[in-house]
Design a protein around this motif. Structure first.
Motif, PDB file in Angstrom:
ATOM      1  N   PRO A 169       0.816  -1.225   0.000  1.00 58.73           N
ATOM      2  CA  PRO A 169       0.000   0.000   0.000  1.00 58.73           C
ATOM      3  C   PRO A 169       0.847   1.271   0.000  1.00 58.73           C
ATOM      4  O   PRO A 169       0.357   2.349  -0.297  1.00 58.73           O
ATOM      5  CB  PRO A 169      -0.815  -0.109   1.292  1.00 58.73           C
ATOM      6  N   ARG A 170       2.131   1.163   0.336  1.00 57.64           N
ATOM      7  CA  ARG A 170       3.005   2.327   0.445  1.00 57.64           C
ATOM      8  C   ARG A 170       3.876   2.573  -0.782  1.00 57.64           C
ATOM      9  O   ARG A 170       4.235   3.713  -1.071  1.00 57.64           O
ATOM     10  CB  ARG A 170       3.935   2.174   1.665  1.00 57.64           C
ATOM     11  N   GLU A 171       4.267   1.489  -1.483  1.00 59.68           N
ATOM     12  CA  GLU A 171       5.241   1.655  -2.561  1.00 59.68           C
ATOM     13  C   GLU A 171       5.208   0.499  -3.552  1.00 59.68           C
ATOM     14  O   GLU A 171       4.658  -0.567  -3.272  1.00 59.68           O
ATOM     15  CB  GLU A 171       6.658   1.776  -1.984  1.00 59.68           C
ATOM     16  N   VAL A 172       5.818   0.762  -4.695  1.00 61.04           N
ATOM     17  CA  VAL A 172       6.158  -0.275  -5.671  1.00 61.04           C
ATOM     18  C   VAL A 172       7.681  -0.322  -5.666  1.00 61.04           C
ATOM     19  O   VAL A 172       8.345   0.682  -5.931  1.00 61.04           O
ATOM     20  CB  VAL A 172       5.623   0.050  -7.079  1.00 61.04           C
ATOM     21  N   ARG A 173       8.201  -1.486  -5.351  1.00 60.13           N
ATOM     22  CA  ARG A 173       9.657  -1.641  -5.201  1.00 60.13           C
ATOM     23  C   ARG A 173      10.179  -2.543  -6.309  1.00 60.13           C
ATOM     24  O   ARG A 173       9.831  -3.714  -6.389  1.00 60.13           O
ATOM     25  CB  ARG A 173       9.934  -2.250  -3.828  1.00 60.13           C
ATOM     26  N   VAL A 174      11.019  -1.969  -7.176  1.00 56.16           N
ATOM     27  CA  VAL A 174      11.577  -2.705  -8.316  1.00 56.16           C
ATOM     28  C   VAL A 174      13.033  -3.022  -7.985  1.00 56.16           C
ATOM     29  O   VAL A 174      13.830  -2.124  -7.722  1.00 56.16           O
ATOM     30  CB  VAL A 174      11.490  -1.868  -9.612  1.00 56.16           C
ATOM     31  N   ARG A 175      13.363  -4.327  -8.010  1.00 51.22           N
ATOM     32  CA  ARG A 175      14.710  -4.737  -7.604  1.00 51.22           C
ATOM     33  C   ARG A 175      15.301  -5.732  -8.600  1.00 51.22           C
ATOM     34  O   ARG A 175      14.573  -6.344  -9.377  1.00 51.22           O
ATOM     35  CB  ARG A 175      14.664  -5.397  -6.221  1.00 51.22           C
ATOM     36  N   TYR A 176      16.604  -5.877  -8.520  1.00 50.07           N
ATOM     37  CA  TYR A 176      17.273  -6.975  -9.200  1.00 50.07           C
ATOM     38  C   TYR A 176      18.444  -7.423  -8.329  1.00 50.07           C
ATOM     39  O   TYR A 176      19.446  -6.702  -8.214  1.00 50.07           O
ATOM     40  CB  TYR A 176      17.769  -6.606 -10.591  1.00 50.07           C
ATOM     41  N   SER A 177      18.274  -8.563  -7.707  1.00 48.81           N
ATOM     42  CA  SER A 177      19.288  -9.163  -6.852  1.00 48.81           C
ATOM     43  C   SER A 177      19.861  -8.109  -5.908  1.00 48.81           C
ATOM     44  O   SER A 177      19.111  -7.427  -5.214  1.00 48.81           O
ATOM     45  CB  SER A 177      20.364  -9.841  -7.697  1.00 48.81           C
ATOM     46  N   SER A 178      21.179  -7.963  -5.897  1.00 47.64           N
ATOM     47  CA  SER A 178      21.806  -6.974  -5.009  1.00 47.64           C
ATOM     48  C   SER A 178      22.151  -5.690  -5.744  1.00 47.64           C
ATOM     49  O   SER A 178      22.702  -4.771  -5.163  1.00 47.64           O
ATOM     50  CB  SER A 178      23.091  -7.571  -4.421  1.00 47.64           C
ATOM     51  N   PHE A 179      21.808  -5.590  -7.017  1.00 52.89           N
ATOM     52  CA  PHE A 179      22.321  -4.505  -7.843  1.00 52.89           C
ATOM     53  C   PHE A 179      21.512  -3.220  -7.788  1.00 52.89           C
ATOM     54  O   PHE A 179      22.072  -2.150  -7.882  1.00 52.89           O
ATOM     55  CB  PHE A 179      22.472  -4.977  -9.289  1.00 52.89           C
ATOM     56  N   TYR A 180      20.215  -3.318  -7.716  1.00 49.24           N
ATOM     57  CA  TYR A 180      19.438  -2.091  -7.560  1.00 49.24           C
ATOM     58  C   TYR A 180      18.144  -2.356  -6.814  1.00 49.24           C
ATOM     59  O   TYR A 180      17.652  -3.467  -6.759  1.00 49.24           O
ATOM     60  CB  TYR A 180      19.171  -1.378  -8.897  1.00 49.24           C
TER      61      TYR A 180
END
Length: 197
Positions: free
Chosen positions: A100-111
């Motif tokens: 409900p607070r955010e959309v978190r886009v990640r890739y492993s440890s890189f970003y």
């Protein structure tokens, strides 16, 4: 110096991801959030890279460089195999997250891009293939998360530009984020279900 610091930080996060993977834990997924996996298509390639790295380390034992050099090459080979497996483990333990607070886009440890919900105008499913030569650069404020063979299937359009930190520390201003999820329709459904506006 910033790039070296970022590289060391990424490697330490990679090893931490490997530890989380062995303990079967996910990082950064709160109780009211939905994990959005993205690494299923890359699993076979990571396994091949890890096996090749380990095999390469073993091959150096067949050539006599002397005990010290042989041990050093063995340690480097094992470490590189651990890094490769750690990157894969990071794709499992650090999924994209919708809350409900955010959309978190990640890739492993890189970003790890954290987009506040109020700054997301739309999140929609659209499958696209991108030219690798063009995907390396930020164009027109669009950031392509090219961790899945330059294919994306989710687009987040932002109301206001925000700053994205690249893996080696350089920053870019972005207005559109294109990324990949194993099940993009489920991601969009979770985004709509968790809408608090």
């Amino acid at each position: 110096m910033g790039a070296l610091r970022s590289l060391v930080r990424n490697e330490s996060r990679t090893m931490a991801g490997l530890w989380l993977y062995l303990r079967r834990r996910e990082d950064g997924v709160d109780e009211d959030a939905v994990a959005v996996p993205y690494g299923a298509n890359g699993k076979a390639i990571f396994i091949v890279f890890a096996v090749v790295s380990a095999f390469e380390a073993g091959l150096f034992w067949l050539i006599d460089f002397g005990l010290v050099v042989d041990l050093l090459l063995l340690v480097l080979g094992v470490y590189s195999a651990l890094l490769v497996f750690g990157v894969y483990a990071g794709t499992v333990v650090r999924p994209h997250v919708i809350s409900p607070r955010e959309v978190r886009v990640r890739y492993s440890s890189f970003y790890d891009l954290r987009i506040p919900r109020e700054n997301v105008s739309t999140l929609r499913h659209l499958k696209e293939s991108h030219d690798p030569a063009e995907a390396k650069a930020f164009r027109d404020g669009t950031w392509l998360s090219y961790d899945n063979f330059y294919e994306t299937n989710l687009i987040a359009e932002l109301r206001e530009p925000m700053t994205m930190t690249r893996p080696l520390g350089k920053t870019e201003s972005i207005r559109v984020v294109k990324f990949h999820a194993d099940d993009p329709k489920a991601a969009v459904a979770a985004y709509e279900r968790l809408d608090v506006s």
